[in-house]
Scaffold this active site. Structure first.
Site, PDB file in Angstrom:
ATOM      1  N   ASP A  10       0.816  -0.757   0.082  1.00 33.98           N
ATOM      2  CA  ASP A  10       0.395   0.114   0.116  1.00 33.98           C
ATOM      3  C   ASP A  10       0.974   1.265  -0.003  1.00 33.98           C
ATOM      4  OD1 ASP A  10      -2.347   1.205   0.520  1.00 33.98           O
ATOM      5  OD2 ASP A  10      -1.834   1.789   2.165  1.00 33.98           O
ATOM      6  N   SER A  11       0.232   2.673  -0.519  1.00 34.15           N
ATOM      7  CA  SER A  11       0.884   4.117  -0.516  1.00 34.15           C
ATOM      8  C   SER A  11       1.800   4.087   0.965  1.00 34.15           C
ATOM      9  CB  SER A  11       0.141   4.686  -0.721  1.00 34.15           C
ATOM     10  OG  SER A  11      -0.640   4.671  -0.075  1.00 34.15           O
ATOM     11  N   CYS A  73      -4.484  -1.672  -2.111  1.00 32.24           N
ATOM     12  CA  CYS A  73      -4.364   0.327  -2.709  1.00 32.24           C
ATOM     13  C   CYS A  73      -5.358   0.095  -3.491  1.00 32.24           C
ATOM     14  CB  CYS A  73      -3.587   0.444  -2.617  1.00 32.24           C
ATOM     15  SG  CYS A  73      -3.172   2.138  -3.347  1.00 32.24           S
ATOM     16  N   GLU A 158      -4.050   9.353   8.534  1.00 29.99           N
ATOM     17  CA  GLU A 158      -2.833   9.088   8.228  1.00 29.99           C
ATOM     18  C   GLU A 158      -2.301  10.249   9.584  1.00 29.99           C
ATOM     19  OE1 GLU A 158      -0.086   7.888   5.611  1.00 29.99           O
ATOM     20  OE2 GLU A 158      -1.591   6.301   5.346  1.00 29.99           O
ATOM     21  N   CYS A 192     -11.914   2.632  -0.513  1.00 33.57           N
ATOM     22  CA  CYS A 192      -9.581   2.976  -0.224  1.00 33.57           C
ATOM     23  C   CYS A 192      -9.079   2.120   1.360  1.00 33.57           C
ATOM     24  CB  CYS A 192     -10.178   4.230   0.257  1.00 33.57           C
ATOM     25  SG  CYS A 192      -8.025   4.851   0.833  1.00 33.57           S
ATOM     26  N   HIS A 194      -7.782   2.377   3.399  1.00 37.63           N
ATOM     27  CA  HIS A 194      -7.675   3.500   4.842  1.00 37.63           C
ATOM     28  C   HIS A 194      -9.023   3.723   5.389  1.00 37.63           C
ATOM     29  CE1 HIS A 194      -3.634   4.643   2.800  1.00 37.63           C
ATOM     30  NE2 HIS A 194      -3.466   5.381   3.861  1.00 37.63           N
TER      31      HIS A 194
HETATM   32  N1  DGL Z   1      -4.865   2.862   0.515  1.00 39.70           N
HETATM   33  C1  DGL Z   1      -4.919   3.694  -0.633  1.00 39.70           C
HETATM   34  C2  DGL Z   1      -6.639   2.860  -1.648  1.00 39.70           C
HETATM   35  O1  DGL Z   1      -6.668   2.316  -0.992  1.00 39.70           O
HETATM   36  C3  DGL Z   1      -4.700   4.724  -0.600  1.00 39.70           C
HETATM   37  C4  DGL Z   1      -4.120   5.530  -0.748  1.00 39.70           C
HETATM   38  C5  DGL Z   1      -3.617   7.175  -1.158  1.00 39.70           C
HETATM   39  O2  DGL Z   1      -3.935   7.738  -1.669  1.00 39.70           O
HETATM   40  O3  DGL Z   1      -2.448   6.804  -1.058  1.00 39.70           O
HETATM   41  O4  DGL Z   1      -6.691   4.231  -2.339  1.00 39.70           O
END
Ligand code: DGL
Length: 287
Positions: A10-11, A73, A158, A192, A194
């Site tokens: 993931d990012s 992600c 975050e 997403c 997150h």
């Molecule tokens: N967790 C990432 C997703 O599912 C997101 C991320 C980001 O903006 O870095 O899209």
């Protein structure tokens, strides 16, 4: 043929919400997690940048011996996965596999709605890619999908700001915008990785009548099924129940935030990504 752990990417921290469910489903395998925290969030970045960053990280996983990498992600799955699978992988290591989270979600989402109207909350990148619209239409052509980009959600999650008044403002703002798009939405997908952190707050705001769907359990079941159908890949995954965590940013920051997403304490290592892409075919179909 290398043997090694399953790579989960993931990012930043979001992929940990997927990894925890995968481990719940299949604790016996080895897993290695990489958060590209130094360059997160990806959500607002261009197609080319997300493709390049994701490809660099996939290359990193292959160097660790992973036969299979999951892009946990949505943004990377939407922008980079197809080109990695079809263009880069055949040049890099054709025997390895890279999978995403959009297809397994689109395959089952139609089973959750009774009104045939679904809301999708995602990063700007995922929304613009229209990946969900395309993938859901293939399987459930009668379902109406309303998308809403939530550009402030990943930064506020975050930074832990989702707990304060500013966080509440942006929570309400995007939910109001989504729900003003249709009165019939009975299922909202948190597209997403997150966003599951916001589930309780979302429920408090919109009530219990709308189903809020997180991808973790869906992706975990789909991966289990994939490994059952692909014994040639499953036999290359090592099985010592070892779970390792890496971040491209400071490990102490990672450890502090990660447990919120993973559900238990995490001890990460810092790693450097090789920015030289050795197999870099130009991406096609940019959106
Ligand atoms: N967790 C990432 C997703 O599912 C997101 C991320 C980001 O903006 O870095 O899209």
């Amino acid at each position: 043929m290398t043997k090694g752990p399953i790579g989960i990417f993931d990012s930043g921290y979001g992929g940990l919400t997927i990894l925890r469910e995968i481990i719940r489903e299949m604790p016996e395998y080895d897993y290695i997690y990489l958060g590209d925290n130094a360059r997160a969030p990806y959500g607002q970045r261009s197609f080319d940048t997300i493709y390049q960053y994701t490809l660099e990280c996939v290359q990193w996983f292959f160097k660790q011996g992973c036969p299979l990498v999951i892009l946990a992600c949505n943004t990377a799955s939407a922008k980079a996965l197809k080109n990695i699978q079809h263009l880069a992988l055949p040049l890099m290591t054709p025997e390895n596999r890279v999978l995403g989270v959009i297809r397994p979600t689109a395959e089952v989402i139609g089973h959750y709605t009774h009104t045939n109207e679904i809301g999708i909350l995602a990063t700007t990148g995922t929304v613009i890619s229209e990946s969900y619209l395309i993938e859901i239409k293939k399987r459930f052509p009668d379902i109406k999908v309303v998308q809403q980009a939530c550009p402030m959600w990943v930064p506020m999650i975050e930074s832990n700001d989702f707990r304060n008044e500013g966080g509440d403002y942006y929570l309400r703002k995007y939910l109001d915008q989504l729900l003003s798009g249709s009165k019939l939405i009975d299922t909202i997908l948190l597209a997403c990785t997150h966003y599951p952190i916001l589930t309780q707050k979302i429920k408090q705001y919109i009530g219990e009548d709308i189903t809020i769907l997180s991808q973790g359990p869906i992706v975990a079941k789909s991966l289990k099924d994939y490994l059952r159908r692909h014994p040639e890949i499953a036999s290359r995954v090592t099985k010592d129940s070892s779970y390792e965590f890496f971040t491209t940013d400071a490990e102490s920051d990672f450890d502090t935030h990660a447990s919120l997403f993973f559900g238990s304490p995490v001890k990460a290592h810092h790693t450097e990504i090789d920015h030289t892409i050795h197999f870099y075919p130009k991406a096609l179909g940019k959106k």
